[in-house]
Design an enzyme around this catalytic site. Sequence first.
Site, PDB file in Angstrom:
ATOM      1  CB  CYS A  36      -0.926   0.007   1.219  1.00  0.00           C
ATOM      2  SG  CYS A  36      -0.029   0.089   2.788  1.00  0.00           S
ATOM      3  CB  CYS A  39       4.122  -0.429   2.286  1.00  0.00           C
ATOM      4  SG  CYS A  39       3.016  -1.527   3.200  1.00  0.00           S
ATOM      5  CG  ASP A 439      36.005 -23.433 -27.449  1.00  0.00           C
ATOM      6  OD1 ASP A 439      37.202 -23.533 -27.158  1.00  0.00           O
ATOM      7  OD2 ASP A 439      35.089 -23.846 -26.721  1.00  0.00           O
ATOM      8  CG  ASP A 619      31.183 -23.780 -24.848  1.00  0.00           C
ATOM      9  OD1 ASP A 619      32.385 -23.680 -25.163  1.00  0.00           O
ATOM     10  OD2 ASP A 619      30.778 -24.550 -23.967  1.00  0.00           O
ATOM     11  CG  ASP A 623      35.335 -19.889 -26.139  1.00  0.00           C
ATOM     12  OD1 ASP A 623      36.532 -20.016 -26.427  1.00  0.00           O
ATOM     13  OD2 ASP A 623      34.595 -20.845 -25.865  1.00  0.00           O
TER      14      ASP A 623
END
Length: 721
Positions: A36, A39, A439, A619, A623
């Site tokens: 609310c 708060c 790679d 990956d 890399d």
Amino acid sequence: MSACPACSAAPAAEDLAERAAQKDARLALSLPTIHCAACIAAVERRLAAEPGVKTARVNLTLKRATIEADPDVTARQLVQVLDDIGYEAHELDAGTLSATQTDRAGRELLMRLAVAGFASMNVMLLSVSVWSGAEDATRDMFHWISAAITLPTIAFSGQPFFRSAWGALRAGRLNMDVPIVLAILLALVTSLWETTLSGEHAYFDAALTLTFFLLAGRYLDHRTRAVARSAAEELAALEVPRVTLLLNGEEREMPAAELAIGDIILVRPGGRMPVDGEIIEGQSELDRSLLTGESLPVFAGVGQSVSAGEVNLTGPLKVRATAVGEETSLHRMADLVAIAESGRSKYTSLADAAAKLYAPGVHILSALAFFGWLLYSSDMRVALNIAAAVLIITCPCALGLAVPAVTTAASGKLFRKGMLIKHETALERLAQVDTVVFDKTGTLTEGAPELTNGDALSRADMALAMALAEGSSHPLARAIWAAGKAAGVAPLALQSVQEVPGFGAEGLIDGLDVRLGRAAWVGAEAGEVTSTWLKRGNDAPVAFEFTDSLRAGAEEAVKALKATGKDVILMSGDTRQAVEAMALRLGIETWVAEALPSDKAERITALAEAGHKVLMVGDGLNDTAALTAAHVSISPASALDAARVASDIVLLGGNLAPIAEATLTAQSAVRRIKENFQIATIYNIIAVPLAVAGLATPLIAALAMSSSSITVSLNAMRLRG
């Protein structure tokens, strides 16, 4: 942001600097229990009262607090502050904030598109009434209603174009949005002029239709790619925020940022190294795959150097820091990525190149038409109408759609093949590639070892090895267990089985010592093949040999790329023997082994300086710098987050075969883009003289402009076949 998506790439270096500044000054907290306005007020008031906090704002919808504070204010401190007043709080990471920002941008764009579409339909209905013969007061009323709908709609939906054009003009340059904005504004001014003078024609529908078409193209492009964070930011997210410091024999938790060279820290099994350092006590195995690409863990003992980002697998280690903060290898890698991102952002797309020539020509031509007809007819109304017609008929809507229409069609085709295009210029760059760098571990291979000599092993040896491997998380142990289960072998029952960090596992069977592990530990001689050894009592050691399994489509991808005349290079941080064996297996003549992350980036930069356009496929964390340094890059969906973010294209499936096809599709896409530019050019050669001669009203110009846009879109759709 630009109306034409291909013109909208902001320099990554500036973006990175801005993000870095925000990172130093901005904290974000999730507040799940607020509900609310009271708060909100309580949280903002308490946060603002904390020393070092400059501003605090709470969003009730997102249940989030954004805090501007001094660098020494920590999220942990603010979480405790809110806990003291009864509110649960959690720190939000950069990924959550970035994803929210991306989602918000998409929603805002879709909302502007929807508003423009709804307004266009209503104004078009009013225009049909005027075209059908409405006259005098009725016609004027319809025009004023159209104006009431169009003006606020353009003000709202056209904001992306206005901001982009204004930004370009402030920087002293022209982009594709400048003539677009001028066309929209001139259509509005002409329409209001005509309406005020009770004229027969107004062109509010033309302005709205133009806005709708361009927003549609931009939204389609937005949906075809994942808007991701900076890869350098992803790398920074891997840095360990808190460490266990050993001080006078006591353990003390503290922020990693407060460490100094010479401090001794404890890294428990499963923990990531927060610093570069030297092991002074303990032995274990380290997973270096993120940094070096090595597929198997390596032994770590006293005196060995370690790097930030490596993962401690089996035993606790005490490490003396030799490099902390910005001096660590992980942070230096983030710097490499930032530099590479900055270089990539300088790429000039085909649409950018067209805009440099097109935009000034449009403005000059429209201005000449206006002044020429003003001198010839002495009628401001006629001159303004013809100038508007020239600007609308030459409006770069077709050019604005030329790139996103093709990109959308090509991206859809590649998506069905298992590839996701992330960057707006990735297809254009992919079409230029002449060299492909792969790679090894996790890219050409699955990154998981498999037993190769299982058929030569006895079932008794396999059963014993399975018993020793059962409780281990070591990749070789898991491979032995998987191979034994597949062969239907049941493990033996052993006593006193224990894992010895850095060496292997041992136990007892019928009073005999049995071991499974490193060659030196069991008394065997290590060979060139990746192996682990089984030793029973005084019997001769038995070798279990492994290889890294190829990823599906690896052989097909390499063969197809070479068939199209591209140079293929294998570049890995793995050992020389492993890389050489993989190169021979795939028929790759050029390969580089034991390459550090900086080595990979430097080699790719050297290839670029030699005139090559490099596609990097990788990956791992090691890399990431190379992926950003390459002309264009691809990562599998299984890759580390940082690698996926750094790449331009994500391979959704596990099969590498679509990579070769993607290069061919990219070349076709670039041909379609150039064809679209040719269509737009031919259209202008025919239409512009008609508009300059006063034979096309702004309404006819708008219809002609729309037809050119449709033609461009239909040509792009040919790619979907």
